[in-house]
Motif scaffolding. Structure first.
Motif, PDB file in Angstrom:
ATOM      1  N   SER A 122     -10.871  -0.621  15.975  1.00 11.12           N
ATOM      2  CA  SER A 122     -10.906   0.301  14.837  1.00 11.12           C
ATOM      3  C   SER A 122     -10.377  -0.390  13.594  1.00 11.12           C
ATOM      4  N   GLY A 123     -10.655   0.212  12.448  1.00 12.83           N
ATOM      5  CA  GLY A 123     -10.205  -0.348  11.184  1.00 12.83           C
ATOM      6  C   GLY A 123     -11.006  -1.573  10.791  1.00 12.83           C
ATOM      7  N   GLN A 124     -10.528  -2.252   9.784  1.00  8.45           N
ATOM      8  CA  GLN A 124     -11.199  -3.449   9.276  1.00  8.45           C
ATOM      9  C   GLN A 124     -10.157  -4.525   9.053  1.00  8.45           C
ATOM     10  N   LEU A 125     -10.535  -5.779   9.306  1.00  8.12           N
ATOM     11  CA  LEU A 125      -9.631  -6.900   9.173  1.00  8.12           C
ATOM     12  C   LEU A 125     -10.338  -8.011   8.416  1.00  8.12           C
ATOM     13  N   SER A 154      -5.581 -10.557   7.228  1.00  5.50           N
ATOM     14  CA  SER A 154      -4.981  -9.568   6.328  1.00  5.50           C
ATOM     15  C   SER A 154      -5.677  -8.235   6.550  1.00  5.50           C
ATOM     16  N   ASN A 155      -4.926  -7.169   6.339  1.00  6.45           N
ATOM     17  CA  ASN A 155      -5.463  -5.814   6.370  1.00  6.45           C
ATOM     18  C   ASN A 155      -5.114  -5.172   5.032  1.00  6.45           C
ATOM     19  N   PRO A 156      -5.951  -5.413   4.004  1.00  8.86           N
ATOM     20  CA  PRO A 156      -5.665  -4.861   2.684  1.00  8.86           C
ATOM     21  C   PRO A 156      -6.106  -3.395   2.546  1.00  8.86           C
ATOM     22  N   TYR A 157      -6.432  -2.788   3.660  1.00  9.31           N
ATOM     23  CA  TYR A 157      -6.984  -1.433   3.652  1.00  9.31           C
ATOM     24  C   TYR A 157      -5.898  -0.396   3.958  1.00  9.31           C
ATOM     25  N   ASP A 158      -6.233   0.880   3.761  1.00 12.03           N
ATOM     26  CA  ASP A 158      -5.261   1.967   3.898  1.00 12.03           C
ATOM     27  C   ASP A 158      -5.110   2.515   5.306  1.00 12.03           C
ATOM     28  N   VAL A 159      -5.801   1.936   6.276  1.00 11.88           N
ATOM     29  CA  VAL A 159      -5.702   2.398   7.666  1.00 11.88           C
ATOM     30  C   VAL A 159      -5.383   1.213   8.579  1.00 11.88           C
ATOM     31  N   GLN A 198      -0.917  -3.230  10.598  1.00 12.30           N
ATOM     32  CA  GLN A 198      -0.554  -2.110   9.747  1.00 12.30           C
ATOM     33  C   GLN A 198      -1.307  -2.164   8.413  1.00 12.30           C
ATOM     34  N   PRO A 199      -1.540  -0.997   7.773  1.00 10.07           N
ATOM     35  CA  PRO A 199      -2.195  -0.981   6.472  1.00 10.07           C
ATOM     36  C   PRO A 199      -1.448  -1.858   5.468  1.00 10.07           C
TER      37      PRO A 199
END
Length: 189
Positions: free
Chosen positions: A141-144, A171-176, A120-121
């Protein structure tokens, strides 16, 4: 037989695979459950159906969420052991750190397991893990952001990574959301 317990031809096989992956004997688990070795052996061979309370205790002994043992979806007989439909994936873990995982493997009887993970974001693994496994992840998808063996990495769609018997943290410090497919050997869930 308890009518409330899940119906599954793979429940016993999964319990056996999880027990063996943790290096535990039938006797050790039976003692912890205050049950006979014979009863546990029958559960592992799908000849006896554990109650909900039994499943809760078994999950605790194996260090897995009860949902892992409880949510077996009955696949059509010609697909059992071969196909996992998207709507029939088994959820794993509590999701409390912002990680939602689903088992892609038909069961836990192989030398590995395949997992669909959604981070999760703004979520983060709170404590580093160090499992006696080899794991390979592929980002969909997304970035980790990962820390593996003390080294920091950032991975995105199409990237893959390996964790081999070393401490790691994500960690997923991103908004998606970030979505990855993991292959873990031996199975840990």
């Amino acid at each position: 037989m308890n009518a409330q317990a899940p119906q599954s031809a793979t429940l016993g096989a999964d319990i056996r695979a999880l027990r063996k992956a943790r290096g535990l004997t039938l006797s050790e688990i039976a003692t912890r459950l205050d049950r006979s070795v014979g009863w546990l052996s029958q559960v592992e061979r799908d000849m006896s159906e554990p109650s909900i309370s039994d499943l809760r205790q078994i999950a605790g002994c194996l260090g897995v969420p009860m949902s892992m043992l409880f949510t077996h979806s009955a696949a059509p007989s010609d697909e059992q052991g071969y196909i996992v439909r998207a709507s029939a994936r088994r959820p794993m873990g509590s999701g409390e750190e912002g990680l939602i995982e689903e088992l892609l493997s038909p069961d836990l009887t192989d030398d590995f397991e395949m997992v669909h993970s959604t981070f999760q974001p703004l979520s983060k693994m709170q404590k580093p893990a160090n499992r006696p496994t080899q794991e390979v992840g592929y980002m969909i998808s997304g970035q980790l952001d990962l820390v593996i063996g003390g080294r920091s990495f950032s991975v995105g769609p199409g990237d893959s990574f390996r964790i081999k018997h070393e401490p790691y943290q994500w960690s997923n410090p991103y908004d998606v959301p970030a979505v990855a497919i993991w292959v873990i050997a031996p199975p840990v869930y």
